[in-house]
Design an enzyme around this catalytic site. Structure first.
Site, short mmCIF file in Angstrom:
data_model
loop_
_atom_site.label_atom_id
_atom_site.label_comp_id
_atom_site.label_asym_id
_atom_site.label_seq_id
_atom_site.Cartn_x
_atom_site.Cartn_y
_atom_site.Cartn_z
N ARG A 194 -9.43 0.83 9.33
CA ARG A 194 -8.97 -0.53 9.59
C ARG A 194 -9.99 -1.31 10.40
O ARG A 194 -9.75 -2.48 10.72
CB ARG A 194 -7.67 -0.47 10.37
CG ARG A 194 -6.44 -0.91 9.58
CD ARG A 194 -5.25 -0.57 10.42
NE ARG A 194 -4.08 -1.33 10.16
CZ ARG A 194 -2.98 -0.83 9.58
NH1 ARG A 194 -2.96 0.39 9.13
NH2 ARG A 194 -1.92 -1.58 9.45
N ARG A 205 -0.10 -9.04 13.53
CA ARG A 205 -0.70 -8.05 12.61
C ARG A 205 -1.57 -8.72 11.55
O ARG A 205 -2.62 -8.20 11.17
CB ARG A 205 0.41 -7.22 11.96
CG ARG A 205 1.05 -6.28 12.97
CD ARG A 205 2.37 -5.75 12.49
NE ARG A 205 2.23 -4.88 11.36
CZ ARG A 205 3.21 -4.61 10.49
NH1 ARG A 205 4.39 -5.16 10.64
NH2 ARG A 205 2.99 -3.80 9.48
N ARG A 231 11.29 -5.75 4.57
CA ARG A 231 11.14 -4.27 4.45
C ARG A 231 12.20 -3.56 5.28
O ARG A 231 12.49 -3.96 6.40
CB ARG A 231 9.74 -3.86 4.91
CG ARG A 231 9.56 -2.35 5.00
CD ARG A 231 8.12 -1.93 5.03
NE ARG A 231 7.33 -2.59 6.05
CZ ARG A 231 6.00 -2.57 6.10
NH1 ARG A 231 5.32 -1.92 5.18
NH2 ARG A 231 5.36 -3.20 7.06
N LYS A 259 0.83 -1.21 0.00
CA LYS A 259 0.00 0.00 0.00
C LYS A 259 0.87 1.27 0.00
O LYS A 259 0.65 2.17 -0.80
CB LYS A 259 -0.93 0.03 1.23
CG LYS A 259 -1.89 -1.15 1.29
CD LYS A 259 -2.84 -1.06 2.48
CE LYS A 259 -2.15 -1.14 3.82
NZ LYS A 259 -1.39 -2.41 4.06
N ARG A 305 11.66 -1.91 10.66
CA ARG A 305 10.65 -1.43 11.60
C ARG A 305 10.53 -2.42 12.75
O ARG A 305 10.57 -3.62 12.54
CB ARG A 305 9.28 -1.30 10.90
CG ARG A 305 9.03 0.06 10.33
CD ARG A 305 7.82 0.09 9.43
NE ARG A 305 6.60 -0.48 9.98
CZ ARG A 305 5.43 -0.45 9.37
NH1 ARG A 305 5.32 0.12 8.18
NH2 ARG A 305 4.36 -0.98 9.93
P1 ADP Z 1 2.24 -1.84 3.22
O1 ADP Z 1 2.26 -0.33 3.15
O2 ADP Z 1 1.01 -2.41 2.56
O3 ADP Z 1 2.48 -2.38 4.59
P2 ADP Z 1 4.75 -1.63 1.72
O4 ADP Z 1 4.37 -0.77 0.55
O5 ADP Z 1 5.57 -1.00 2.78
O6 ADP Z 1 3.44 -2.36 2.33
O7 ADP Z 1 5.50 -2.91 1.12
C1 ADP Z 1 6.02 -3.91 2.00
C2 ADP Z 1 7.39 -4.34 1.50
O8 ADP Z 1 7.24 -5.03 0.27
C3 ADP Z 1 8.36 -3.18 1.23
O9 ADP Z 1 9.65 -3.59 1.60
C4 ADP Z 1 8.25 -2.97 -0.29
O10 ADP Z 1 9.47 -2.47 -0.83
C5 ADP Z 1 7.96 -4.37 -0.79
N1 ADP Z 1 7.04 -4.38 -1.94
C6 ADP Z 1 5.99 -3.54 -2.18
N2 ADP Z 1 5.37 -3.87 -3.33
C7 ADP Z 1 6.04 -4.95 -3.82
C8 ADP Z 1 5.90 -5.76 -4.99
N3 ADP Z 1 4.92 -5.54 -5.89
N4 ADP Z 1 6.77 -6.79 -5.16
C9 ADP Z 1 7.75 -7.03 -4.26
N5 ADP Z 1 7.94 -6.30 -3.15
C10 ADP Z 1 7.11 -5.28 -2.93
P1 AMP Z 2 1.06 0.46 9.06
O1 AMP Z 2 2.16 1.48 8.91
O2 AMP Z 2 -0.15 0.80 8.23
O3 AMP Z 2 1.56 -0.94 8.84
O4 AMP Z 2 0.55 0.56 10.57
C1 AMP Z 2 1.44 0.28 11.64
C2 AMP Z 2 0.66 0.19 12.94
O5 AMP Z 2 0.06 1.46 13.24
C3 AMP Z 2 -0.47 -0.82 13.01
O6 AMP Z 2 -0.03 -2.14 13.28
C4 AMP Z 2 -1.31 -0.23 14.16
O7 AMP Z 2 -0.70 -0.48 15.41
C5 AMP Z 2 -1.19 1.27 13.90
N1 AMP Z 2 -2.26 1.75 12.98
C6 AMP Z 2 -2.10 2.23 11.73
N2 AMP Z 2 -3.29 2.57 11.21
C7 AMP Z 2 -4.23 2.30 12.14
C8 AMP Z 2 -5.65 2.40 12.20
N3 AMP Z 2 -6.36 2.87 11.15
N4 AMP Z 2 -6.27 2.02 13.32
C9 AMP Z 2 -5.58 1.56 14.37
N5 AMP Z 2 -4.25 1.41 14.39
C10 AMP Z 2 -3.56 1.78 13.28
#
Ligand code: ADP
Ligand code: AMP
Length: 216
Positions: A88, A171, A127, A13, A160
């Site tokens: 969420r 998660r 990541r 995302k 992270r």
């Molecule tokens: P989210 O925001 O949904 O938690 P991220 O955008 O941070 O996910 O992506 C999670 C990890 O996967 C990151 O390290 C990113 O670089 C990698 N990633 C994102 N999209 C792809 C893809 N299409 N193929 C492979 N790796 C990806």
């Molecule tokens: P993310 O960066 O989207 O992976 O979110 C990291 C963490 O932030 C999650 O595991 C939750 O602890 C918190 N968080 C993010 N968005 C929300 C939401 N909409 N509601 C509650 N907790 C959230």
């Protein structure tokens, strides 16, 4: 355009949000980024949120909803926005609907980034993020040019705290139980579009574009 990005943690995302935000000139609003910034600045919100993020649990709705209303009230959201990580829970989705109703707006499209569960685990645990500028990488799928260093600001990139194996399990369980019901919620409103998120990053963005061109 008013867009919600939905999908499990690690679906991609945030990665897609950066491209969408640039191409459609709308602010990328990530609740996760807001919480992490507050945690690193040790604000009172950060102090409250930290234990939930560390445990891979959701921050309580009453905190999260208030933050989002304040953010959506800002001027840069008047011509659209891209929500990443919010809503969420069904409760958050209802609060968002009622906020938007109150200002005569509605969501145009909810993009569900659809990724098989077997890919999710590797994406999250690989990541790496830059603590200085927020850029995001993947050790295998999107590595920085110099190992361990941010391409943008050359800081050391880190994992992270909630991207470790044990927290990821929590998660994903939280996603299935509390967030996945939103798929049905938005399907019933007729605004849900699924995007195949299993390919490479550029391919997924092409899939996103193909959906968004219908709304532009
Ligand atoms: P989210 O925001 O949904 O938690 P991220 O955008 O941070 O996910 O992506 C999670 C990890 O996967 C990151 O390290 C990113 O670089 C990698 N990633 C994102 N999209 C792809 C893809 N299409 N193929 C492979 N790796 C990806
Ligand atoms: P993310 O960066 O989207 O992976 O979110 C990291 C963490 O932030 C999650 O595991 C939750 O602890 C918190 N968080 C993010 N968005 C929300 C939401 N909409 N509601 C509650 N907790 C959230």
């Amino acid at each position: 355009m008013k867009i919600i990005l939905l999908g499990p943690p690690g679906a991609g995302k945030g990665t897609q949000a950066k491209f969408i935000s640039r191409e459609y000139s709308i602010p990328h609003i990530s609740t996760g980024d807001i919480f992490r910034k507050n945690i690193s600045e040790k604000t009172s919100l950060g102090v409250k949120a930290k234990k939930y993020l560390d445990a891979g649990k959701l921050v309580p709705d009453e905190i999260t909803i208030g933050i989002m209303k304040n953010r959506l009230d800002m001027d840069d959201c008047k011509n659209g926005f891209l929500l990443d990580g919010f809503p969420r829970t069904v409760n958050q989705a209802r609060a968002l609907d009622s906020y938007l109703n109150g200002v005569g707006q509605k969501i145009d499209v909810v993009l569900l980034i659809d990724v098989p569960e077997k890919l999710i685990f590797d994406r999250i645990t690989g990541r790496r993020v830059c603590p200085s500028c927020g850029a995001s990488y993947h050790i295998k799928f999107n590595p920085p040019k110099i190992e361990g260093k941010c391409d943008v600001c050359h800081s050391d990139i880190v994992q992270r705290k909630d991207d470790t194996e044990s927290t990821v399990k929590s998660r994903l369980e939280v996603y299935g139980r509390q967030t996945e019901p939103l798929v049905g919620y938005y399907e019933a409103q007729g605004v849900l579009s699924k995007v195949d998120g299993s390919g490479e990053i550029d391919q997924v963005f092409q899939n996103v574009r193909n959906v968004l061109k219908k709304y532009n």
